[in-house]
Design a protein around this motif. Structure first.
Motif, short mmCIF file in Angstrom:
data_model
loop_
_atom_site.label_atom_id
_atom_site.label_comp_id
_atom_site.label_asym_id
_atom_site.label_seq_id
_atom_site.Cartn_x
_atom_site.Cartn_y
_atom_site.Cartn_z
N SER A 64 -2.31 -14.15 -5.98
CA SER A 64 -2.53 -12.99 -6.46
C SER A 64 -2.25 -12.63 -7.55
O SER A 64 -3.31 -12.27 -8.25
CB SER A 64 -2.68 -11.93 -5.56
OG SER A 64 -3.08 -12.15 -4.72
N ILE A 125 -7.57 -0.82 -2.19
CA ILE A 125 -6.81 -1.89 -1.34
C ILE A 125 -6.23 -1.74 -0.70
O ILE A 125 -6.79 -2.89 0.85
CB ILE A 125 -6.40 -3.12 -2.36
CG1 ILE A 125 -7.67 -2.82 -3.26
CG2 ILE A 125 -5.68 -3.93 -1.67
CD1 ILE A 125 -7.07 -4.06 -4.77
N VAL A 128 -6.87 -1.91 3.36
CA VAL A 128 -7.23 -3.62 4.04
C VAL A 128 -6.58 -4.69 5.16
O VAL A 128 -6.23 -4.96 5.90
CB VAL A 128 -8.61 -4.53 3.10
CG1 VAL A 128 -8.93 -5.78 3.61
CG2 VAL A 128 -9.25 -3.28 2.65
N GLY A 129 -5.36 -4.07 3.47
CA GLY A 129 -4.28 -5.09 4.27
C GLY A 129 -3.79 -4.36 6.00
O GLY A 129 -3.49 -5.27 6.99
N ILE A 147 -2.73 -8.95 -0.61
CA ILE A 147 -3.46 -8.23 -1.24
C ILE A 147 -2.65 -7.65 -1.47
O ILE A 147 -3.10 -6.27 -2.68
CB ILE A 147 -4.18 -7.42 0.66
CG1 ILE A 147 -5.30 -8.08 0.90
CG2 ILE A 147 -3.83 -6.04 0.24
CD1 ILE A 147 -6.07 -7.85 2.28
N TRP A 148 -1.67 -7.56 -0.47
CA TRP A 148 0.40 -6.33 -1.21
C TRP A 148 0.57 -7.29 -2.81
O TRP A 148 1.19 -6.13 -3.15
CB TRP A 148 1.14 -6.76 -0.21
CG TRP A 148 0.33 -5.87 0.69
CD1 TRP A 148 -0.20 -6.24 2.05
CD2 TRP A 148 1.18 -4.53 0.98
NE1 TRP A 148 -0.64 -5.24 2.63
CE2 TRP A 148 0.59 -4.46 2.15
CE3 TRP A 148 1.24 -3.19 0.50
CZ2 TRP A 148 0.50 -3.05 2.53
CZ3 TRP A 148 1.56 -2.11 0.55
CH2 TRP A 148 1.10 -2.19 2.22
N TRP A 150 -1.22 -7.18 -5.41
CA TRP A 150 -2.44 -5.92 -6.06
C TRP A 150 -1.53 -4.59 -5.81
O TRP A 150 -1.75 -4.10 -6.40
CB TRP A 150 -3.56 -5.84 -6.27
CG TRP A 150 -4.70 -7.25 -5.79
CD1 TRP A 150 -4.61 -8.31 -4.68
CD2 TRP A 150 -4.68 -8.05 -6.87
NE1 TRP A 150 -5.16 -8.89 -5.32
CE2 TRP A 150 -5.63 -9.23 -7.07
CE3 TRP A 150 -5.00 -7.41 -8.31
CZ2 TRP A 150 -5.72 -9.52 -8.04
CZ3 TRP A 150 -5.37 -8.53 -9.27
CH2 TRP A 150 -5.58 -9.34 -8.62
#
Length: 255
Positions: A64, A125, A128-129, A147-148, A150
């Motif tokens: 990411s 976001i 979702v994680g 995801i994390w 971000w």
């Protein structure tokens, strides 16, 4: 540096900055790493499996970072169409590194204000994680890490400013990748090793040394930026027009 490639010093510097920011990384992501560990069913907590899950998670996080680095560098390509814009971007990158140093040393927490800018996006976001928990498979851990990655983080934003100034997506991605690799030791350490490492990097002397190192690099960038801008100005003066053609390209000081 030649714009066609990325030399070692910037990558090495980005890696070192990741190492020096270890204390902040433990504070920001240590809880996530703990949750990743404790939500795994006891019957599946073999050292090999847990190590694989933690590594997968961090590879997702770094991916990411690299994606963000490439995106902001692509934006930098559009912004830095003029010499002035290029100078401003590179000056911004150096200033952000100084703010990063002040943050690491606990001298000034201005980066917290910058972190707040990403919280609105993070609200969308984060759920979702959480739906990926508990993590029991390697691809699941990679997705959670992606995801994390971000998560609003002032240190990451400081490095993204540097990626923005490169104005080349590949360079921006490599810088963020090197930074992410530098954060790995702090986040992969467990047990006694984690406690010893955490104690070391939280020491005021360690944080001060880290801050001074980053500030020295940033000041050097500003000095080089000023020197190159001066050379560019002289190359366009009447007395130098014959030896320095107007088509002389600007050399990126950060690259």
């Amino acid at each position: 540096m030649n714009p066609s490639g990325l030399d070692l010093p910037p990558l090495l510097a980005a890696f070192v900055f990741g190492l020096l920011g270890g204390a902040h990384c433990i504070g920001m992501c240590g809880g996530i790493m703990g949750a990743l560990t404790f939500t795994v069913p006891p019957s599946m907590r073999s050292p090999l499996r847990m190590g694989g899950l933690l590594l997968s998670y961090n590879l997702g996080r770094i991916s990411s970072y690299m994606t963000a680095g490439a995106l902001v560098a692509a934006l930098g390509t559009l912004i830095s169409l003029s010499l002035l814009a290029r100078l401003l971007l590179q000056g911004l990158a150096a200033v952000m590194l100084i703010l990063m140093a002040l943050y690491i040393a606990n001298w000034w927490k201005g980066l917290l204000g910058i972190e707040a800018l990403g919280k609105r996006l993070w609200r969308h976001i984060e759920p979702v994680g959480r739906r990926l928990m508990p993590v029991v498979h390697f691809p699941q851990a990679f997705a959670l890490g992606a995801i994390w990655g971000w998560l609003p983080c002032g240190l990451v934003y400081a490095m993204l400013a540097w990626s923005l100034a490169t104005a080349l997506p590949l360079q921006g991605a490599l810088l963020m990748g090197a930074f992410g690799l530098g954060t790995l030791p702090a986040l992969l350490a467990t047990g006694l090793a984690a406690r010893k490492l955490g104690h070391l990097i939280r020491q005021p002397a360690t944080r001060t040394l880290a801050a001074l190192t980053i500030m020295a690099f940033a000041v050097w960038q500003l000095w080089a930026l000023n020197a190159h801008s001066g050379d560019h100005a002289s190359s366009h003066s009447p007395t130098h027009s014959s030896s320095h053609p107007a088509s002389h390209s600007f050399s990126h000081t950060i690259h």
